[in-house]
Design an enzyme around this catalytic site. Sequence first.
Site, PDB file in Angstrom:
ATOM      1  N   GLU A   1       0.823  -1.217   0.000  1.00  0.00           N
ATOM      2  CA  GLU A   1       0.000   0.000   0.000  1.00  0.00           C
ATOM      3  C   GLU A   1       0.852   1.259   0.000  1.00  0.00           C
ATOM      4  O   GLU A   1       0.533   2.225  -0.681  1.00  0.00           O
ATOM      5  CB  GLU A   1      -0.974  -0.009   1.188  1.00  0.00           C
ATOM      6  CG  GLU A   1      -2.064  -1.071   1.097  1.00  0.00           C
ATOM      7  CD  GLU A   1      -2.958  -0.919  -0.140  1.00  0.00           C
ATOM      8  OE1 GLU A   1      -3.014   0.184  -0.717  1.00  0.00           O
ATOM      9  OE2 GLU A   1      -3.590  -1.916  -0.531  1.00  0.00           O
TER      10      GLU A   1
ATOM     11  N   TYR B   1      -7.644   5.824   3.629  1.00  0.00           N
ATOM     12  CA  TYR B   1      -7.613   4.744   2.642  1.00  0.00           C
ATOM     13  C   TYR B   1      -6.726   3.581   3.124  1.00  0.00           C
ATOM     14  O   TYR B   1      -7.146   2.418   3.117  1.00  0.00           O
ATOM     15  CB  TYR B   1      -7.132   5.238   1.257  1.00  0.00           C
ATOM     16  CG  TYR B   1      -6.720   4.048   0.439  1.00  0.00           C
ATOM     17  CD1 TYR B   1      -7.686   3.183  -0.073  1.00  0.00           C
ATOM     18  CD2 TYR B   1      -5.377   3.701   0.282  1.00  0.00           C
ATOM     19  CE1 TYR B   1      -7.336   2.014  -0.732  1.00  0.00           C
ATOM     20  CE2 TYR B   1      -5.008   2.544  -0.380  1.00  0.00           C
ATOM     21  CZ  TYR B   1      -5.993   1.704  -0.883  1.00  0.00           C
ATOM     22  OH  TYR B   1      -5.642   0.546  -1.506  1.00  0.00           O
TER      23      TYR B   1
ATOM     24  N   ASP C   1      -9.929   4.441  -2.550  1.00  0.00           N
ATOM     25  CA  ASP C   1      -8.878   5.204  -3.244  1.00  0.00           C
ATOM     26  C   ASP C   1      -9.533   5.927  -4.429  1.00  0.00           C
ATOM     27  O   ASP C   1     -10.760   5.903  -4.576  1.00  0.00           O
ATOM     28  CB  ASP C   1      -7.724   4.279  -3.673  1.00  0.00           C
ATOM     29  CG  ASP C   1      -8.135   3.309  -4.777  1.00  0.00           C
ATOM     30  OD1 ASP C   1      -9.348   3.230  -5.097  1.00  0.00           O
ATOM     31  OD2 ASP C   1      -7.249   2.627  -5.329  1.00  0.00           O
TER      32      ASP C   1
END
Length: 217
Positions: free
Chosen positions: A43, A126, A144
């Site tokens: 991520e 997020y 996102d």
Amino acid sequence: MSKQSTLERGAAFRRRLLGWYRTAARDLPWRRTRDPYRVLVSEFMLQQTQVSRVLDYYDPFLRRYPTVEALAGARRSAVREAWEGLGYYRRAANLHRLAKEVVRHHDGVVPDDPAELLRLPGVGPYTAGAVATFAYEQPVAAVDTNVHRVIQRVFSCQTAKVAETAQLLQPKRGKTAWSFNQALMELGALVCTARAPRCPTCPVSSLCNWYLKPGNH
Ligand code: SF4
């Protein structure tokens, strides 16, 4: 759209999206793991960087720092060197600080609670949602830009309502939520793109407000 009609349309939306994902999903290394540290690394790398580029860096970085403890114990200059070429080094610095904090204050275990995740360096709403669902298989939305666009187009909701709608759509079962959240992202990345959405081949076109609007197809 009212909450009720979102929920009614949500069931068909989930079914079609999940069916499509089973056949269309890309095989990405971070989709083969539920290790929270590995999910976090992916991520952080994927923030502002394309998947194809991250693929070149993900495995080498994890070979060098296979655990959160290994990263926490690394020198700052070495972490920066491992990140060299990916750019936006602030992400590497934050990931390094995060690893130290997880080791120091969480016994080396990445938290599963989005509220706790949010307190870690470099983690926004997020990323907190992404770790909760992609590592811990919780029915938590991870919104996102791709997911935001899909939800906004299909359900024609205002920007301020997108996160709430994404949460409303979550399947109850964690494993299904994992697939659903991956599928939403995949649809935004491969089909419902920002400039040229491929509506005629989209699995949810018959449910999509944007597509059904006169003049859009
Ligand atoms: S029909 Fe078009 S606008 Fe709607 S979700 Fe699919 S690709 Fe996006």
